[in-house]
Design an enzyme around this catalytic site. Structure first.
Site, PDB file in Angstrom:
ATOM      1  N   LEU A   1       0.762  -1.263  -0.036  1.00 49.05           N
ATOM      2  CA  LEU A   1       0.031  -0.145  -0.018  1.00 49.05           C
ATOM      3  C   LEU A   1       0.950   1.064   0.025  1.00 49.05           C
ATOM      4  O   LEU A   1       1.824   1.289   0.850  1.00 49.05           O
ATOM      5  CB  LEU A   1      -0.876  -0.011   1.206  1.00 49.05           C
ATOM      6  CG  LEU A   1      -2.110  -1.033   1.488  1.00 49.05           C
ATOM      7  CD1 LEU A   1      -2.539  -1.000   2.888  1.00 49.05           C
ATOM      8  CD2 LEU A   1      -3.160  -0.966   0.322  1.00 49.05           C
ATOM      9  N   HIS A   2       0.621   2.068  -0.822  1.00 48.70           N
ATOM     10  CA  HIS A   2       1.570   3.714  -0.985  1.00 48.70           C
ATOM     11  C   HIS A   2       0.814   4.550  -1.538  1.00 48.70           C
ATOM     12  O   HIS A   2       1.078   5.610  -1.225  1.00 48.70           O
ATOM     13  CB  HIS A   2       2.809   3.160  -1.472  1.00 48.70           C
ATOM     14  CG  HIS A   2       2.563   3.170  -3.135  1.00 48.70           C
ATOM     15  ND1 HIS A   2       2.174   2.166  -3.724  1.00 48.70           N
ATOM     16  CD2 HIS A   2       2.714   3.965  -4.082  1.00 48.70           C
ATOM     17  CE1 HIS A   2       2.087   2.244  -5.167  1.00 48.70           C
ATOM     18  NE2 HIS A   2       2.601   3.557  -5.441  1.00 48.70           N
ATOM     19  N   ARG A   3      -0.501   4.269  -2.135  1.00 45.40           N
ATOM     20  CA  ARG A   3      -1.012   5.536  -2.717  1.00 45.40           C
ATOM     21  C   ARG A   3      -1.829   6.251  -2.017  1.00 45.40           C
ATOM     22  O   ARG A   3      -2.444   6.065  -0.978  1.00 45.40           O
ATOM     23  CB  ARG A   3      -2.301   4.985  -3.758  1.00 45.40           C
ATOM     24  CG  ARG A   3      -1.505   4.142  -4.945  1.00 45.40           C
ATOM     25  CD  ARG A   3      -2.548   4.138  -6.167  1.00 45.40           C
ATOM     26  NE  ARG A   3      -1.813   3.503  -7.337  1.00 45.40           N
ATOM     27  CZ  ARG A   3      -0.911   4.189  -8.261  1.00 45.40           C
ATOM     28  NH1 ARG A   3      -0.651   5.439  -8.167  1.00 45.40           N
ATOM     29  NH2 ARG A   3      -0.133   3.347  -8.957  1.00 45.40           N
TER      30      ARG A   3
END
Length: 351
Positions: free
Chosen positions: A195-197
């Protein structure tokens, strides 16, 4: 991952006495050791000829630093062609500089669109493709987007996906990360998460809800979460804990894809990972409301489940019931994309 196969294909052409030379320019945009330097080593890419050192800062500061650095490079020695890949800030910044200095631009992975203008990558794609001379595409979806924007057919080259070239070239070299033995992982018995957005990680409460929903619906199987530096900063004081949640440092290419290849499924908000899971026939849940890679859904193993934590339970239920789709591999995702690109460069564009 996108550049490595092109360099290998150029080197192979050079051995056949083709008149083609290149220089590799690292803008410095991705400067985390595991997210940049180790990839050069693991993918067999030579050290960059030039490193602009433009890491850090806001998007505007980074864009400006890349543009200033690349402009100086072209002033000292102008190239015949500037090839850019993907949709990162570097792609857009170098394209702008090249065209202003009358250097043609070739865009690898051109034409992909999510329709989501809140994503910086979408802006990068649109600006880059508005300047590009030659478009190398991964799918018919991308071809259609370019045609709809008025791009002439003779400038569109449907060649496939260089990410998959890297995957297939290295699949036998994938290696166990340290977490494999430490967590007692077994093939098909764990889930990989990334997860990074901003839509998922910028709001602490939203990120916490997503993680809790994944944990609750995981049936206790290991969840392996290589934490992106952006996400790590937000999670520092969140207090998320579960005995089956393994948060680890970012992994190198060979280690990460070993985990993906042998996993039960992947939960991600990355676009590129959905391509790799499609080719490896691994179920993939994408925590986004849109995707620039619709072929991974219509053809592959990916499903777009959105960013609402309530969507996790039915998706995990589908996975554990064994009803996830098997998927197929999109056309030309065969490991030969870079060869096709370099053949076109040598026979049609550079002469």
């Amino acid at each position: 991952m996108k550049i490595a196969p092109i360099i290998h294909a150029i080197q192979a052409k050079q051995q056949q006495d083709a008149d083609i030379r290149y220089r590799l320019i690292h803008t410095g945009q991705h400067y985390d050791q595991n997210m940049s330097a180790s990839f050069f080593e693991q993918l067999g890419i030579p050290n960059p000829d030039i490193n602009l050192g433009a890491g850090g800062g806001t998007q505007a500061e980074q864009t400006a630093a890349i543009m200033i650095g690349y402009e100086n490079v072209l002033r000292q020695e102008r190239s015949d062609l500037c090839m850019v890949v993907g949709d990162v800030t570097s792609t857009m910044a170098c394209s702008i500089v090249a065209r202003k200095m009358l250097v043609d631009v070739a865009h690898v992975e051109a034409g992909i669109r999510s329709g989501d203008w809140t994503m910086p990558e979408e802006i990068n794609r649109i600006v880059t493709d508005s300047l590009t001379n030659y478009f190398f595409t991964t799918s018919e979806f991308a071809n259609r987007n370019l045609r709809n924007n008025g791009v002439d057919e003779e400038r569109i080259f449907f060649v496939g996906n260089t990410m998959i070239d890297s995957l297939l070239r290295n699949i036998e070299r994938f290696r166990k990360p340290e977490i494999w033995d430490r967590a007692g992982l077994e093939p098909g018995s764990y889930v990989v998460m990334t997860l990074h957005r901003p839509a998922n990680v910028d709001e602490e409460d939203k990120l916490k809800e997503l993680l809790e929903a994944i944990i609750i619906n995981s049936k206790g199987i290991p969840l392996v979460f290589p934490v992106h530096p952006r996400t790590a900063k937000i999670m520092m004081n969140m207090g998320i804990y579960a005995p089956n949640l393994h948060m680890i440092e970012p992994l190198g290419y060979l280690e990460f894809n070993y985990l993906v290849k042998h996993s039960k499924a992947v939960i991600t908000d990355s676009g590129g990972i959905t391509e790799e899971t499609t080719v490896m026939h691994v179920p993939c849940m994408t925590l986004r409301d849109n995707t620039e890679r619709p072929e991974t859904i219509s053809i592959g193993t990916n499903e777009l489940i959105g960013t609402d934590p309530k969507a996790i339970a039915p998706a995990m239920g589908k996975l554990f019931s064994g009803n996830w789709k098997k998927g197929d591999i999109p056309e030309m995702w065969d490991g030969k994309t870079a060869e096709r690109i370099v053949d076109i460069l040598v026979s049609r564009l550079l002469p």
